[in-house]
Design an enzyme around this catalytic site. Structure first.
Site, mmCIF file in Angstrom:
data_model
loop_
_atom_site.group_PDB
_atom_site.id
_atom_site.type_symbol
_atom_site.label_atom_id
_atom_site.label_comp_id
_atom_site.label_asym_id
_atom_site.label_seq_id
_atom_site.Cartn_x
_atom_site.Cartn_y
_atom_site.Cartn_z
ATOM 1 N N TYR A 272 -23.934 4.939 -54.344
ATOM 2 C CA TYR A 272 -23.125 5.666 -55.341
ATOM 3 C C TYR A 272 -22.101 4.615 -56.096
ATOM 4 O O TYR A 272 -21.403 3.180 -55.977
ATOM 5 C CB TYR A 272 -21.951 5.568 -54.146
ATOM 6 C CG TYR A 272 -21.956 7.136 -53.242
ATOM 7 C CD1 TYR A 272 -23.422 7.985 -53.545
ATOM 8 C CD2 TYR A 272 -21.227 7.336 -52.366
ATOM 9 C CE1 TYR A 272 -23.384 9.026 -52.574
ATOM 10 C CE2 TYR A 272 -21.415 8.352 -51.039
ATOM 11 C CZ TYR A 272 -22.648 9.407 -51.567
ATOM 12 O OH TYR A 272 -23.263 10.205 -50.510
ATOM 13 N N HIS B 42 -30.074 8.118 -45.925
ATOM 14 C CA HIS B 42 -30.210 9.283 -47.097
ATOM 15 C C HIS B 42 -31.148 9.370 -47.969
ATOM 16 O O HIS B 42 -31.904 9.232 -48.560
ATOM 17 C CB HIS B 42 -29.343 8.017 -47.887
ATOM 18 C CG HIS B 42 -29.117 8.210 -49.081
ATOM 19 N ND1 HIS B 42 -27.788 7.743 -49.792
ATOM 20 C CD2 HIS B 42 -27.561 9.973 -49.194
ATOM 21 C CE1 HIS B 42 -26.458 8.267 -50.725
ATOM 22 N NE2 HIS B 42 -27.187 10.337 -50.153
#
Length: 344
Positions: free
Chosen positions: A56, A142
């Site tokens: 992010y 992830h």
């Protein structure tokens, strides 16, 4: 805000978790001040669970979250981050932006997929440095969609060892699909699945395997993507679904849902936020925000009274699976559904 515990880990999560992709400049820039105010508003509303990732904003989300939480008692909140993408500096320092990956930040680093044992350790060490913390509570694999075998054979055992040593309290997987987390639930001892976009008011693919597997094994699910990348906040032509243009038939379904909920005085986004909490395996819904106003609106929507007639009407019109579990017909804090001790 009510809390519950992830499986048998002792890790507490609030019914609403704060997703930090937005404060990592997802799609557009956010100032440091706005990012801090968003985290502050979440804290003031009782949110104590925060999810981030190196992906992010090339680490910006982790840095901003760490700065916003600095000075708070570390025992009073839960942080999850993710492993699988290492950030490596560009030799020239980055001369463009990262919008190709969705983030309005300078492309100072590149992402390198790495689900090796060493990659897990390096990723967590770098995340702790960016967060300014001595530990995270939850580590998630992830998006290992195209690296499933390495994640299973190398990354998962590394996380399991760290959990056994007390370095991590809970481990799991964060994905946008159902087949892989169902496999991890069957073949490993993960504590939690972060399931994005696959158990929402609009679609309940997670009911086939992931949620039943989690419930049967005493594991927990955190549901992200409850708005299907924005469609269920305000369905209209041009809205996105799974980050792409919405197919006409999906838009029509969302518009019909909106008509049903609004006939009962409930905004569609309120029903979308509340719906996943009806399943016994769901511990929390994860929603991102980039401003204090967005946080306060999300909390307001989650706390709205939800008449049982809303779910009945959606079922009657074929917009909700007949056997999909739904929450009780009043706010969670009145039903006591997610019971737990208050945060100290």
């Amino acid at each position: 805000m009510r809390t519950t515990t992830l499986g048998g880990t002792g890790v507490r999560v609030t019914e609403l978790s704060f997703g930090t992709a937005g404060i990592g400049n997802l799609f557009r820039p956010v100032t440091d001040e706005a990012a801090y105010a968003a985290v502050e508003a979440a804290w003031d509303a009782g949110v104590r669970t925060f999810d981030t990732a190196p992906h992010y904003g090339l680490g910006l989300s982790e840095r901003r979250l760490g700065a916003a939480l600095r000075g708070r008692d570390r025992d009073t909140y839960t942080v999850s981050t993710k492993v699988g993408r290492l950030l490596e500096p560009h030799a020239e320092g980055g001369r463009g932006d990262d919008l190709a990956h969705g983030f309005a930040v300078p492309d100072t680093h590149r992402r390198v997929w790495d689900f090796s044992s060493d990659g897990v350790l390096r990723s967590l060490e770098a995340s702790l440095n960016r967060l300014g913390l001595d530990h995270v509570d939850i580590a998630l694999l992830h998006d290992p969609d195209h690296h499933a075998e390495q994640a299973l054979i190398e990354a998962y055992p590394a996380l399991e060892r760290l959990r056994g040593e007390g370095v991590l309290k809970a481990i799991g997987i964060g994905v946008n699909q159902c087949a892989l987390p169902a496999r991890f639930l069957r073949e490993t001892d993960i504590d939690v699945v972060l399931l994005a976009g696959r158990y929402t008011l609009l679609e309940q693919e997670g009911l086939a395997e992931v949620l039943p597997e989690a419930a049967a094994r005493g594991r927990s699910v955190i549901v992200g993507g409850v708005f299907n990348s924005g469609l269920l906040t305000d369905p209209k032509p041009g809205a996105t679904y799974d980050y792409t243009p919405t197919p006409p038939q999906v838009l029509d379904r969302a518009l019909r849902m909106k008509a049903v909920t609004e006939r009962h005085g409930v905004p569609l986004r309120a029903a979308a936020l509340r719906f996943p909490l009806g399943h016994q395996a769901v511990a929390s819904v994860l929603s991102g925000a980039r401003s204090a106003e967005e946080v306060r609106d999300t909390v307001d929507q989650l706390e709205r009274t939800m008449p049982a007639a809303v779910w009945d009407a959606l079922r009657a019109e074929g917009l909700l699976r007949p056997h999909a579990p739904v929450p009780a017909g009043m706010p969670v804090e009145e039903t006591g559904r997610l019971k737990g001790e208050p945060w100290g």
